[in-house]
Scaffold this motif. Structure first.
Motif: not given
Length: 223
Positions: A9-10, A98, A102, A106, A109-110, A126-127, A130-131, A133
């Protein structure tokens, strides 16, 4: 222990940022003791789980060829029990997805995570993270453990839009963050590694899926 999670995860900065989530259209703003930009950790990830978490199959899971279909619940107590089990299983599935995302920097992810998010505030929060990353190709490794997963509240709904509130104690001590060059991203000093998360899982109607409609980290609440 409810489950042991092999999770990438991040940062908990994501999670605290996602404290601006809503249930039934009302935004809930949660600001913890820790500043979002100074806390690093992880979202709970995949792993084995006890029957209390995964005994009821997730709506998206494929049945085993030898599995015998259980009879549909008919009484209010049976319906409640199944909904709670399905909501927990769906949350575990989210952790697994998730982790997979990760682990792969990532990418994509979408398409993989959007189906789990049931409210625009979660998607919007979150968009961006995650974009970012995915562009940087950051990734994570390690093991997070969901130590407990308890039902805080259950709300029935005659139309099939039930809500299950879950409280999870998660240990992130084994999670490591890395840049695309495999350089470790150190955890900030004083960042908690074991604390409480609150989730609200919403059923999206008959023959549909459960979604995460609220995700609130409580880094000030050790467990």
């Amino acid at each position: 222990m409810v489950s042991s999670a092999i999770t990438p995860t991040r940062t908990i900065a994501i999670l605290i940022g996602v404290a601006v989530i809503a249930v039934a259209g009302f935004a809930v703003v949660r600001s913890g003791v820790f500043e979002p930009g100074t806390v690093q950790g992880a979202i709970p990830g995949p792993g084995s789980s006890s029957p209390s978490v995964s005994a009821s199959r997730s709506p998206l899971a494929s049945p085993s060829p030898t599995a015998t279909a259980a009879p549909d619940p008919t009484t209010p107590a049976q319906i409640k029990a199944k909904n709670i089990a399905d909501a927990k299983a769906r949350l575990v599935e989210y952790y697994e997805t998730t982790a997979s995302v990760a682990n792969n920097g990532y990418q994509d992810w979408e398409s993989k995570l959007l189906p789990f998010w049931g409210h625009p505030d979660i998607r919007n929060s979150l968009r961006t993270a995650y974009t970012d990353y995915a562009k940087k190709s950051d990734y994570t490794t390690g093991a997070a453990s969901v130590e407990t997963l308890d039902v805080a509240k259950y709300r029935p709904d005659d139309a099939g839009f039930e809500t299950v509130h879950l409280r999870a104690c998660v240990d992130f001590g084994q999670v490591k963050n890395f840049s695309k060059d495999a350089e470790p991203i150190p955890r900030q000093a004083g960042a908690p590694t074991r604390y409480i998360f609150d989730y609200a899982m919403r059923h999206q109607g008959p023959d549909s899926v459960w979604t995460i409609n609220q995700q609130v980290p409580h880094p000030e609440q050790a467990c």
